[in-house]
Design a protein around this motif. Structure first.
Motif: not given
Length: 99
Positions: A32, A46, A48-49, A52, A56, A70-71, A73
């Motif tokens: 990414l 970190t 990630s997938s 994310d 983001t 997702g989160t 990033r």
């Protein structure tokens, strides 16, 4: 019972050029990458997938998204204060005009 077929590394049982879902690292890890103003140079490890990516990008554009797996990033960005707040000017410019 179930039958599970796991192909050898770099081998596909049919004519395709790639896939996702094999147990091999080359098929499960995709970088990414962010670049441009406000992005800190560096390598971030970190996990990630693909889930994310949307949160983001939405956060960097100041757009609020519905619940997501997702989160966002944000560790690669200069500071959270430099990013637009959700529903900020960037989000307003993407909204359709009122009828």
């Amino acid at each position: 019972g179930d039958l599970v077929v796991i192909a050898d590394p770099y081998w596909f049982p049919y004519q395709i050029t790639s896939t996702h879902g094999t147990p091999y690292g080359y098929d499960q890890r995709v970088p990414l990458v962010f670049f441009g103003r406000g992005v800190k140079p560096g390598r971030y490890t970190t996990p990630s997938s693909p889930a994310d990516v949307a949160p983001t990008l939405a956060r960097t554009l100041g757009i609020t998204v519905a619940a997501s797996e997702g989160t966002a990033r944000l560790e690669a960005f200069d500071s959270l204060g430099a990013l637009p707040a959700p529903n900020g000017p960037a989000a307003a410019s993407l909204r359709s005009p009122a009828p």
